[in-house]
Scaffold this motif. Structure first.
Motif, PDB file in Angstrom:
ATOM      1  N   GLN A  41       9.030 -40.657  28.850  1.00  0.00           N
ATOM      2  CA  GLN A  41       8.627 -41.047  27.496  1.00  0.00           C
ATOM      3  C   GLN A  41       8.637 -39.884  26.513  1.00  0.00           C
ATOM      4  O   GLN A  41       8.233 -40.048  25.358  1.00  0.00           O
ATOM      5  N   ALA A  42       9.091 -38.709  26.933  1.00  0.00           N
ATOM      6  CA  ALA A  42       9.149 -37.561  26.026  1.00  0.00           C
ATOM      7  C   ALA A  42      10.460 -36.817  26.235  1.00  0.00           C
ATOM      8  O   ALA A  42      10.905 -36.622  27.374  1.00  0.00           O
ATOM      9  N   TYR A  43      11.094 -36.379  25.124  1.00  0.00           N
ATOM     10  CA  TYR A  43      12.309 -35.573  25.205  1.00  0.00           C
ATOM     11  C   TYR A  43      12.091 -34.275  24.407  1.00  0.00           C
ATOM     12  O   TYR A  43      11.794 -34.315  23.208  1.00  0.00           O
ATOM     13  N   PRO A  44      12.256 -33.100  25.060  1.00  0.00           N
ATOM     14  CA  PRO A  44      12.045 -31.802  24.388  1.00  0.00           C
ATOM     15  C   PRO A  44      13.243 -31.465  23.503  1.00  0.00           C
ATOM     16  O   PRO A  44      14.174 -30.768  23.924  1.00  0.00           O
ATOM     17  N   MET A  74      16.328 -42.727  26.140  1.00  0.00           N
ATOM     18  CA  MET A  74      16.826 -43.806  25.295  1.00  0.00           C
ATOM     19  C   MET A  74      16.686 -45.167  25.990  1.00  0.00           C
ATOM     20  O   MET A  74      16.433 -46.183  25.328  1.00  0.00           O
ATOM     21  N   ILE A  75      16.833 -45.190  27.329  1.00  0.00           N
ATOM     22  CA  ILE A  75      16.600 -46.439  28.061  1.00  0.00           C
ATOM     23  C   ILE A  75      15.158 -46.878  27.893  1.00  0.00           C
ATOM     24  O   ILE A  75      14.853 -48.054  27.649  1.00  0.00           O
ATOM     25  N   LYS A  76      14.234 -45.927  28.044  1.00  0.00           N
ATOM     26  CA  LYS A  76      12.805 -46.243  27.899  1.00  0.00           C
ATOM     27  C   LYS A  76      12.491 -46.685  26.473  1.00  0.00           C
ATOM     28  O   LYS A  76      11.695 -47.615  26.262  1.00  0.00           O
ATOM     29  N   LYS A  77      13.126 -46.070  25.505  1.00  0.00           N
ATOM     30  CA  LYS A  77      12.891 -46.446  24.106  1.00  0.00           C
ATOM     31  C   LYS A  77      13.311 -47.891  23.860  1.00  0.00           C
ATOM     32  O   LYS A  77      12.592 -48.674  23.224  1.00  0.00           O
ATOM     33  N   ALA A  96      21.045 -36.078  30.991  1.00  0.00           N
ATOM     34  CA  ALA A  96      20.310 -37.008  31.860  1.00  0.00           C
ATOM     35  C   ALA A  96      18.959 -37.362  31.256  1.00  0.00           C
ATOM     36  O   ALA A  96      18.575 -38.547  31.209  1.00  0.00           O
ATOM     37  N   LEU A  97      18.223 -36.351  30.785  1.00  0.00           N
ATOM     38  CA  LEU A  97      16.919 -36.617  30.170  1.00  0.00           C
ATOM     39  C   LEU A  97      17.073 -37.497  28.936  1.00  0.00           C
ATOM     40  O   LEU A  97      16.269 -38.404  28.705  1.00  0.00           O
ATOM     41  N   TRP A  98      18.098 -37.215  28.127  1.00  0.00           N
ATOM     42  CA  TRP A  98      18.296 -37.978  26.891  1.00  0.00           C
ATOM     43  C   TRP A  98      18.570 -39.452  27.183  1.00  0.00           C
ATOM     44  O   TRP A  98      18.001 -40.345  26.552  1.00  0.00           O
ATOM     45  N   LYS A  99      19.438 -39.710  28.162  1.00  0.00           N
ATOM     46  CA  LYS A  99      19.800 -41.094  28.472  1.00  0.00           C
ATOM     47  C   LYS A  99      18.607 -41.858  29.042  1.00  0.00           C
ATOM     48  O   LYS A  99      18.379 -43.025  28.691  1.00  0.00           O
ATOM     49  N   ALA A 148      21.732 -45.038  33.800  1.00  0.00           N
ATOM     50  CA  ALA A 148      21.537 -44.201  32.610  1.00  0.00           C
ATOM     51  C   ALA A 148      22.863 -43.630  32.103  1.00  0.00           C
ATOM     52  O   ALA A 148      23.108 -43.547  30.900  1.00  0.00           O
ATOM     53  N   ALA A 149      23.732 -43.246  33.070  1.00  0.00           N
ATOM     54  CA  ALA A 149      24.997 -42.632  32.671  1.00  0.00           C
ATOM     55  C   ALA A 149      25.894 -43.591  31.900  1.00  0.00           C
ATOM     56  O   ALA A 149      26.752 -43.165  31.123  1.00  0.00           O
ATOM     57  N   ALA A 150      25.690 -44.887  32.125  1.00  0.00           N
ATOM     58  CA  ALA A 150      26.544 -45.875  31.469  1.00  0.00           C
ATOM     59  C   ALA A 150      25.968 -46.350  30.139  1.00  0.00           C
ATOM     60  O   ALA A 150      26.533 -47.230  29.499  1.00  0.00           O
ATOM     61  N   GLN A 151      24.857 -45.798  29.743  1.00  0.00           N
ATOM     62  CA  GLN A 151      24.196 -46.254  28.525  1.00  0.00           C
ATOM     63  C   GLN A 151      24.808 -45.601  27.288  1.00  0.00           C
ATOM     64  O   GLN A 151      25.898 -45.039  27.330  1.00  0.00           O
ATOM     65  N   SER A 152      24.070 -45.613  26.193  1.00  0.00           N
ATOM     66  CA  SER A 152      24.561 -45.162  24.897  1.00  0.00           C
ATOM     67  C   SER A 152      25.067 -43.727  24.966  1.00  0.00           C
ATOM     68  O   SER A 152      24.570 -42.912  25.745  1.00  0.00           O
TER      69      SER A 152
END
Length: 637
Positions: free
Chosen positions: A627-630, A500-503, A494-497, A438-442
């Motif tokens: 699947q949810a981001y606050p 976005m991976i799940k998206k 961390a939650l955001w990444k 996740a840390a290496a993603q967008s």
């Protein structure tokens, strides 16, 4: 007209000679040259024994083999007068794909084709589609058909449903209907049936259903009545090269002789006691047992077929009622057989429970680890959810090998060498730790403030700013007049990444990008720190009602969250999140769901979420926390 039924004409009050009537009727049927007529049935009244004997004598001429006599009611069978013998050995052909996205299958003389396209452009005798109860549905395919058909058809329909059914269930029902039509009706004029699918992703469900039915016999399994019909066909039309040479002409007895108890006693009291004792013995040997279990709602087609076989083999009646948490199977019959059936069914329930637990665990692991395979240098492909689970379980248990399937072929996966092999074929395997990657993603959103190494930062929005106005507009879109105290942006890298991976995963799996919605979630003042730091936790499902599944709930209308679930603090301030939610492909929810239902015959292929109403959703339920981001925390009064 395809069939006709005759009585033994004139043998009653008119007094015609019965042997003459039998000969004339048989002769006329033999002389008749049919065009559409398929069956002729002669019914002889069971009380007219002389007529039964006359017709039996006439109809048996030329029959090889014995006559099996039944009870007092004799029914002359239907005579299949088709020019082609019913005794065929045709089978349902294999599924072929003459071009991309087109699947065909031969069923006797009928060709079934499934493809995607525009049904209003097809040249055909008839178009079949679902609609609502008044045939006035103006949505989707129904709208396209009515628009293309014109005003006259619309008016006709108004003088005379969208179902919301699962694609896999619709595919099974439609293919089964065509197969049953060919088997039972023996069509003469229908040569071609085409199922045109507008949503291309549904073609796969129809293809799987066609494969399931391929290889079956076109001719139905012959029961006793069918054998009678074939025998009389031979008598009327002679032996066919395709027909059996050892058929018997069977007279069917439909009466069942009852068991009769004759009681003799010295007094009426003795007779009464004897009758009561017999009734008691009968009742003792006859029992009804209901089996209540929520797992019954997850019984598959194969499970139902097992119940049907059990009903045939044992002296027991099995009634299945799927009603979610209140599902029940009722057994009725002889005590011994009911007890045997009860034991078998409870074993089936335990198996279903184990499978549901396994699916639930597999669903959770799929958000943490992804196992992939790569063939001949092509792009990596992700395993289905259950295979992913089996590989990960073997990996965690430090097993060296495990048997898996790739493209329906069985392979041996060597986890030490990260490869799967089969008859000299080698396929590379790869384990991807989604959380670690996740840390290496967008990168994080460009409008976020520098977090300076902190895991979570809350940024208060300036009233009047563009971002503030956008959030306020969502908050008030259904005329919610509450006073906004403040709006905070939740920055959790961390939650955001992970989100976005799940998206990206859903966009790849669902073949579209319409997977995300902005929804609302009301909460109490003591829960915000937990949500800001760790996101939404489905383990709290049920605390405030779980009508549609054991997951995290999000509302379409902010009014619902504000009034029902935003508990005030000591100052009277309430809190609500504006949330990014990956609803993806969703379906109808129901109480007790641990994970979303399967969306195809592949039970590892699940919907992404569920809702209260598929046509007009007011809430969504997700079962995977990522699947949810606050995104925003709104404090209001």
């Amino acid at each position: 007209m395809a069939s006709v039924v005759f009585p033994a004409i004139g043998t009653g009050n008119l007094g015609f000679p019965k042997d003459l009537v039998a000969r004339i009727m048989l002769t006329e049927v033999q002389k008749y040259k049919p065009t559409n007529l398929r069956e002729v049935t002669v019914i002889v009244h069971p009380s007219d024994k002389e007529s039964v004997e006359c017709f039996t004598s006439v109809f048996r001429q030329g029959i090889q083999g014995p006559i099996t006599k039944g009870a007092h009611r004799h029914v002359m069978p239907k005579m299949n007068i088709s020019s082609k013998s019913a005794q065929t050995s045709e089978v349902i052909g294999k599924v072929s794909s003459p071009s991309l996205g087109v699947h065909t299958m031969q069923l006797g003389q009928v060709t079934l084709e499934v493809s995607s396209g525009d049904i209003t452009k097809e040249k055909t005798d008839a178009i079949v589609n679902s609609s609502n109860q008044t045939f006035s549905l103006k949505a989707g395919v129904s709208k396209a058909i009515l628009d293309a058909a014109g005003v006259q058809v619309v008016q006709e329909c108004s003088q005379i449903g969208q179902g919301g059914a699962k694609p896999a269930g619709v595919a099974d029902a439609m293919v089964d209907a065509v197969v049953d039509f060919v088997k039972k009706k023996k069509p003469v004029h229908v040569k071609f049936v085409k199922c045109l699918i507008f949503q291309t992703n549904m073609v796969a469900d129809f293809h799987q259903s066609m494969v399931r039915r391929s290889g079956e016999k076109v001719e139905e399994d012959k029961g006793l009545l069918t054998k009678i019909k074939d025998t009389v066909h031979h008598l009327l039309w002679g032996e066919s090269s395709e027909s059996s040479k050892n058929e018997e002409f069977v007279m069917v007895g439909e009466e069942v002789e009852p068991v009769v108890f004759q009681l003799c006693g010295e007094t009426p009291k003795d007779l009464s006691e004897g009758r009561d004792m017999v009734n008691s013995l009968i009742l003792r040997e006859h029992v009804t047992i209901p089996i209540h279990d929520p797992a019954i709602a997850h019984f598959t087609r194969e499970d139902v077929e097992t119940l049907n076989a059990m009903q045939r083999e044992l002296t027991v009646s099995v009634r299945l009622e799927k009603k979610g948490q209140d599902s029940v199977i009722t057994l009725e019959g002889l005590t011994r057989d009911v007890q045997i059936a009860d034991s078998h069914i409870r074993d089936m329930i335990r198996k279903v429970e184990r499978n549901e637990i396994r699916r639930s665990e597999a669903f959770l692991i799929s958000s943490i680890v992804s196992w992939q395979y790569q063939e001949n240098g092509h792009s990596p492909k992700t395993f289905d959810m259950l295979t992913n689970y089996e590989l990960e379980q073997a990996f965690r248990k430090r097993q060296s090998t495990v048997r898996i399937k790739i493209n329906n072929d069985e392979y041996e996966a060597n986890l030490a060498r990260n490869e799967a092999t089969r008859r000299g074929i080698r396929i590379e395997l790869n384990r991807v730790d989604l959380q670690a990657s996740a840390a290496a993603q967008s990168p994080l959103p460009s409008h976020w403030k520098d977090m300076k190494g902190q895991a979570v930062v809350l940024v208060k929005l300036t009233a009047g700013s563009k971002e503030y106005a956008e959030v306020e507009k969502e908050f008030r879109r259904t005329n919610l007049n509450s006073k906004i105290i403040e709006i905070e942006r939740v920055q959790n890298s961390a939650l955001w990444k992970n989100y976005m991976i799940k998206k990206e995963e859903l966009e790849d799996k669902n073949k579209h990008k319409n997977n995300e919605k902005r929804l609302f979630h009301g909460t109490g003042p003591d829960k915000t720190d937990q949500i800001n730091n760790h996101g939404f936790n489905r383990s709290f499902a049920g605390m405030h009602g779980a009508m549609y599944g054991n997951g995290s709930y999000f509302a379409v209308d902010p009014h619902y969250s504000a009034q029902g679930y935003s508990a005030p603090d000591a100052k009277g301030h309430k809190r609500m999140y504006l949330v990014r939610v990956l609803v993806g492909d969703f379906t109808q929810g129901k109480r007790g769901l641990p994970v979303p239902p399967a969306r195809s015959s592949n039970r590892a292929d699940l919907y992404n979420s569920v809702t209260d109403n598929t046509r007009n959703p007011t809430m969504f339920v997700i079962f995977n926390d990522v699947q949810a981001y606050p995104e925003y925390l709104i404090t209001f009064q």
